[in-house]
Design a protein around this motif. Structure first.
Motif, short mmCIF file in Angstrom:
data_model
loop_
_atom_site.label_atom_id
_atom_site.label_comp_id
_atom_site.label_asym_id
_atom_site.label_seq_id
_atom_site.Cartn_x
_atom_site.Cartn_y
_atom_site.Cartn_z
N THR A 65 0.32 15.50 1.97
CA THR A 65 -0.15 14.37 1.17
C THR A 65 -0.03 13.11 2.00
OG1 THR A 65 0.22 13.03 -0.78
CG2 THR A 65 2.14 14.10 0.16
N GLU A 66 -0.78 12.07 1.59
CA GLU A 66 -0.67 10.80 2.31
C GLU A 66 0.06 9.77 1.46
OE1 GLU A 66 -4.54 9.60 3.61
OE2 GLU A 66 -4.88 11.47 4.68
N ASP A 67 0.44 10.15 0.26
CA ASP A 67 1.07 9.19 -0.65
C ASP A 67 2.56 9.12 -0.36
OD1 ASP A 67 2.09 7.76 -2.75
OD2 ASP A 67 0.54 8.46 -4.13
N ARG A 122 4.91 7.78 -1.98
CA ARG A 122 5.83 7.96 -3.12
C ARG A 122 6.24 9.41 -3.28
NH1 ARG A 122 1.89 4.51 -6.84
NH2 ARG A 122 0.51 5.65 -5.48
N GLU A 123 5.40 10.31 -2.76
CA GLU A 123 5.74 11.72 -2.88
C GLU A 123 6.56 12.23 -1.70
OE1 GLU A 123 2.43 14.14 -3.78
OE2 GLU A 123 1.60 12.72 -5.21
N ASN A 156 0.83 -1.19 0.00
CA ASN A 156 0.00 0.00 0.00
C ASN A 156 0.87 1.25 0.00
OD1 ASN A 156 -2.15 1.92 0.68
ND2 ASN A 156 -3.30 0.04 1.01
N MET A 157 0.45 2.24 -0.74
CA MET A 157 1.26 3.45 -0.87
C MET A 157 0.80 4.57 0.05
SD MET A 157 3.59 2.83 -2.87
CE MET A 157 4.05 1.56 -4.04
N ASN A 158 -0.30 4.35 0.73
CA ASN A 158 -0.85 5.39 1.59
C ASN A 158 -0.34 5.18 3.01
OD1 ASN A 158 -2.65 6.67 3.47
ND2 ASN A 158 -3.96 7.10 1.70
#
Lengths: 681, 102
Positions: free
Chosen positions: A395-397, A399-400, A314-316
C-alpha cells in the motif's frame, strides 16, 4: 582519447533500447540485464570522458565536435549541427544520471520482478529514457537538446502510464495512471511549446543554435536584447513545465501513478533535472537580463514554498516525496536565479564592484548544480526506499504502515539517511548544498533586490517544513504502532533492491563532501570579456565549510530543521502532541486547502474546461458549419444538378433531336443577332 | 424568273414540317419519312442556291445527298422491318421497342 567517443554515451542506452525491444523477450528478466549493462557502460564511458576532460589541457574550455546536419537557406544561412559539447556541467550531469540509472535498473530487477511479460516494455522504455537524458546533456546545440528533451517527454508519458492497462489494484487505478500520464504529457507540452517558441527566436536572432555560437559574448552583443529577453522568458517556460515549477507543478504528484522506480528515475536522474540543467546550460544567455533572473528566482522560491506546504499533510508516501522533489527543484531554480541576478547586475556595472558581484553571483551556479547532484542521490534513495516499503506492504497509504522499522532494517536505516540529508541535518549532503542555496538567496537579497530576501524567508520556512514532513513520513512509516498493512509485511526486500539502497545511502550522506575535492570548481561560472566559462574556477574547498559554520544563518537553519524533526517526533512517534489540535481535526480551512493542493487541479480543470472547451467548441463550429458546410454545399449542388440534368437523358430519340434542334436554333439566332450587332456579314 | 425567296420559303416550310413530324410522330416509318422531308428541304436550297449563283456544285451535291439518303433509308427501313418482325411494332414509344436500348 575517450572524449571523441562522447556520442557513445547516449548511443549505448539507445542500442539497449533497440535490443530489448527486439530480442529482450527471449532473455532472462526480459531484457533487464541489457538495460543495466547499457547504463553501466554509459557510466563507465562518462567517467573516462570526465577524467580525461577534467585533467586535460583544454579544460575549462568546452570540447565541441559537430557535423553539419542541415542548412536552411536564407540571407544568412541557418546552419543546424549535430554534435557533442563537453564541459564541467556536462560531466557532472552525465556522471550522476548514468550512475543513478544503473542503480535504479538493478533495483528494478527486484521491484518489477513480478511483472512478467510487461517487464520487456518497461526496460525498453527506461533505456530510452536514459538515452533522452544523456543525449540532452551531451548535445552541442539547442535543437539537438530539444529532440532529446521530447524523447524524455514521450518516455515519461509511457512510463507514468505503465499501469494504464491491468493495474494490479484494479481498473480505477489504471484509469488513474492513464489520466496521470496524459496530464504529465499535456502540462509539460505547454512548457515545451514556450521552449520551442524561444528557440525559434534564438534561431532567428543568431542564425544558429550551437552553444558555442550562442554563448559567445560578441554574438550576444550583436543581437537585439529585447528579443533575447523574450526568448529567455519563453525558454524558462519550458523549464517551468519540465521541472514542475509553479504554476505547472501539478503533474508531478499525479505522476506517482507510475511504478516507483520510474518516479525515482524521473525525479532523481532524468526528466525534472533537465529543466534545471537547461537553466544552468543557458546561463550565459539568461544572465543577459536581470529581470529574467529575478523571475527565475521568484518562481523557484515560490515553488519551493508551495510544494512544501502541500507535503505537510499528505498521507501517500510517494506523494510526499513528489512534493519534496518539487520543493527541492524550487531551491535549485532559486539558487540559479539568485546567482544569475547578481551576475547580471555585475555585468551592468563597471570596475571592481561589478567584478565582485559577478564572483558572488557565480556561486549560485555552484549551489544550484551542487544541490541538483545531492538531490539526485538522496531523492533516488528515498524513492527506492519508499518502493521497497510499498513492495513489502502493498500500500502507499502511510496510515496503514507504522512500525515497519523492525521488519525492514536496511530500508528504514537507508531511508533515515536520505531523510536526514534532505532535511538538511548537519554534515549530510543536503545540508551543504541547501546552505549554499540559502546563502546565495540571502546575498542576492542583500546586494540585489528585496524580492530575494522574501525568497530567502520562504526558503528558510521551506527548510523547516522539509524537515517536518520528511520525518513525519519516516516516523509514520517506520515507528509507532504497527499499522494494518504492516502485519502483512513480507519482511526485507531482496538483495537486488537493498544493494542500490546501501550504495545510495553512502552517497546521500557523503556526496556533500565532494565540494572539498573541487566539485565547485567543476561547475563554477566565470565571466570574461570574451567568453563565459563553465568550470575551471577556483576550488573553495574548506572555505565553504568555514564560511558555512561562521554564518549565524546556518545555525538558524539547523535549529529550524531540528525543531521540524522534533515536532514530527512528538506528533508521530511519541504521540504526545496531537496533530489534530493544529488543524481542528482536518476541518480547518488551511488543511482543506492543502489536501486540495491549493486548488491547483481544480484551476487546471477550470482552465481546460473554460478555455480549452470554449476554443474546442469554436473550432468545432468552424469545422462543422463552415468547412464542412462549404464542402457539403458544393457536393450537394453537384449531386442535385446532376440529378436534375439526368432527367434530360430520357432515352427518347425524339427528345434528343428536339434538344439538338433547339440548340441549333438558339445558335442560329445568336449568330444572326451577333451579325446584326457587328454590322453585317 | 422565280425569285430565290420562293425556293427558300418552300425549303423552310418543308424543313419545319419535317422537323415537327420527326419530333412528334411516334410511328417510326413516319419519322423516317419526315427525316426525308428535311433532307429534301436542304436539297431544294442547294439546287436553288446553285442555280442562282450558276454554280454546278450545288446540283452535284444534291445528287450525292440523294444517293446517301437512299442508302440511309434502305438501312433504316431494314432495321425497322427487323424490329417489326421481332417486336411486332413500329411505335417508338412502345415498351417492346424501348427494350432495344441497352
Amino acid at each position: 582519447m575517450f572524449i571523441e567517443y562522447t556520442w557513445l554515451v547516449p548511443l549505448v542506452p539507445m542500442i539497449c533500447f533497440l535490443l530489448i525491444g527486439l530480442i529482450g523477450r527471449k532473455t532472462p528478466e526480459k531484457g533487464g540485464y541489457f538495460a543495466i549493462a547499457g547504463a553501466l557502460i554509459s557510466f563507465v564511458i562518462a567517467a573516462l570522458i570526465s577524467y580525461e576532460y577534467l585533467t586535460g589541457d583544454t579544460y575549462p574550455n568546452p570540447v565541441v565536435e559537430s557535423i553539419q546536419w542541415f542548412v536552411i537557406p536564407g540571407s544568412t544561412d541557418f546552419v543546424i549541427n549535430l554534435g557533442y559539447y563537453v564541459d564541467g556541467l556536462t560531466c557532472l550531469m552525465m556522471l550522476f544520471a548514468s550512475f543513478i540509472s544503473t542503480l535504479i535498473f538493478i533495483y528494478s530487477i527486484g521491484y518489477m520482478g513480478d511483472q512478467g511479460e510487461r517487464k520487456n516494455r518497461y526496460y525498453a522504455e527506461v533505456s530510452l529514457f536514459l538515452t533522452g537524458m544523456l543525449g540532452l546533456v551531451v548535445s552541442s546545440n539547442f535543437l539537438e537538446m530539444f529532440i532529446f528533451w521530447e524523447v524524455m517527454g514521450l518516455c515519461s508519458y509511457l512510463l507514468i502510464g505503465f499501469w494504464s492497462f491491468r493495474h494490479p489494484e484494479g481498473d480505477a487505478a489504471s484509469a488513474n495512471a492513464a489520466s496521470a500520464a496524459k496530464k504529465a504529457f499535456l502540462v509539460t507540452r505547454l512548457g515545451d511549446v514556450c521552449l520551442m517558441a524561444g528557440l525559434f527566436i534564438l534561431l532567428g536572432e543568431f542564425h544558429s543554435l550551437d552553444y558555442s555560437t550562442l554563448f559567445d559574448p560578441a554574438n550576444i552583443a550583436a543581437v537585439d536584447s529585447d528579443m533575447l529577453t523574450l526568448a529567455m522568458f519563453l525558454i524558462f517556460g519550458g523549464v517551468i513545465g519540465k521541472s514542475a515549477q509553479f504554476p505547472l507543478h501539478d503533474w508531478l504528484p499525479d505522476a506517482m501513478a507510475g511504478p516507483t522506480t520510474v518516479s525515482s528515475l524521473i525525479h532523481a536522474a532524468t526528466m525534472v533535472k533537465a529543466g534545471v540543467y537547461l537553466v544552468a546550460r543557458g546561463y550565459p544567455l539568461f544572465i543577459q537580463n536581470a529581470e529574467v533572473m529575478l523571475f527565475v528566482g521568484v518562481i523557484g522560491g515560490v515553488t519551493a514554498f508551495i510544494a512544501a506546504t502541500m507535503a505537510l499533510n499528505n498521507m501517500n508516501i510517494k506523494k510526499v516525496l513528489a512534493y519534496s522533489t518539487i520543493s527541492q527543484l524550487g531551491y535549485m531554480i532559486l539558487a540559479l536565479g539568485a546567482g544569475g541576478y547578481l551576475v547580471a547586475l555585475g555585468m551592468g556595472m563597471e570596475g571592481a564592484e561589478g567584478a565582485a558581484l559577478i564572483t558572488a553571483g557565480s556561486a549560485g551556479m555552484v549551489a544550484g548544480c551542487f544541490h541538483m547532484m545531492n538531490h539526485a542521490f538522496f531523492k533516488a534513495l528515498l524513492f527506492m526506499c519508499s518502493g521497497s516499503v510499498i513492495h513489502a506492504v502493498g500500500t502507499e497509504d502511510m496510515r496503514e504502515m507504522g512500525g515497519l522499522g523492525k521488519h525492514m532494517k536496511i530500508t528504514s536505516l537507508t531511508m533515515l539517511i536520505g531523510s536526514l540529508s534532505i532535511a538538511g541535518f548537519p554534515f549530510f549532503s543536503g545540508f551543504w548544498s541547501k546552505d549554499l542555496v540559502l546563502e546565495i538567496a540571502m546575498e542576492a537579497g542583500h546586494d540585489g533586490t528585496v524580492w530575494f530576501t522574501v525568497m530567502w524567508i520562504l526558503a528558510i520556512i521551506t527548510a523547516f517544513m522539509t524537515a517536518f514532513y520528511m520525518f513525519r513520513m519516516w516516523f509514520m512509516t517506520f515507528m509507532g504502532e504497527e499499522g494494518h498493512a504492516t502485519q502483512h509485511c513480507h519482511g526485507e526486500s531482496p538483495k537486488t533492491m537493498t544493494f542500490p539502497l546501501i550504495v545510495l545511502a553512502v552517497l546521500a550522506f557523503g556526496s556533500g563532501f565532494l565540494i572539498l575535492f573541487g566539485l565547485d570548481a567543476m561547475v563554477s561560472f566565470t565571466v570574461t570579456p570574451d567568453a563565459f566559462i563553465v568550470g575551471g574556477g577556483e576550488a573553495g574547498g574548506f572555505h565553504h565549510f568555514e564560511h558555512i559554520f561562521t554564518s549565524p544563518y546556518t545555525y538558524l537553519t539547523i535549529v529550524l530543521a531540528l525543531v521540524g524533526i522534533g515536532i514530527a517526533y512528538l506528533m508521530y512517534a511519541k504521540k504526545t502532541m496531537n496533530p489534530g489540535a493544529f488543524n481542528k481535526d482536518g476541518e480547518s480551512w488551511l488543511y482543506k486547502a492543502l489536501t486540495k493542493r491549493w486548488w491547483f487541479p481544480d484551476l487546471y480543470n477550470q482552465i481546460s474546461w473554460k478555455l480549452g472547451y470554449g476554443v474546442a467548441r469554436g473550432v468545432n463550429f468552424i469545422d462543422r458549419q463552415i468547412v464542412d458546410g462549404t464542402v457539403n454545399g458544393l457536393s450537394g449542388a453537384v449531386v442535385g444538378g446532376g440529378d436534375a440534368l439526368s432527367k434530360v437523358q430520357s432515352g427518347h430519340v425524339q427528345d434528343y433531336s428536339s434538344i439538338v434542334l433547339l440548340g441549333i436554333s438558339v445558335i442560329s439566332v445568336l449568330f444572326i443577332v451577333i451579325a446584326k450587332v457587328m454590322g453585317g456579314i | 424568273m422565280i425569285p430565290i425567296e420562293y425556293y427558300l420559303v418552300l425549303g423552310a416550310i418543308l424543313f419545319a414540317i419535317g422537323a415537327y413530324g420527326a419530333m412528334t410522330k411516334s410511328n417510326a416509318i413516319v419519322v423516317l419519312m419526315c427525316i426525308e422531308l428535311m433532307l429534301n428541304a436542304a436539297n431544294i436550297n442547294f439546287v436553288a442556291f446553285g442555280a442562282f449563283t450558276t454554280d454546278i456544285m450545288g446540283q452535284v451535291f444534291v445528287i450525292m445527298s440523294i444517293s446517301v439518303a437512299a442508302a440511309e433509308v434502305a438501312v433504316g427501313i431494314a432495321i425497322l422491318l427487323n424490329a417489326y418482325k421481332m417486336r411486332k411494332t413500329t411505335e417508338l414509344d412502345d415498351e417492346q421497342l424501348r427494350t432495344l436500348r441497352w
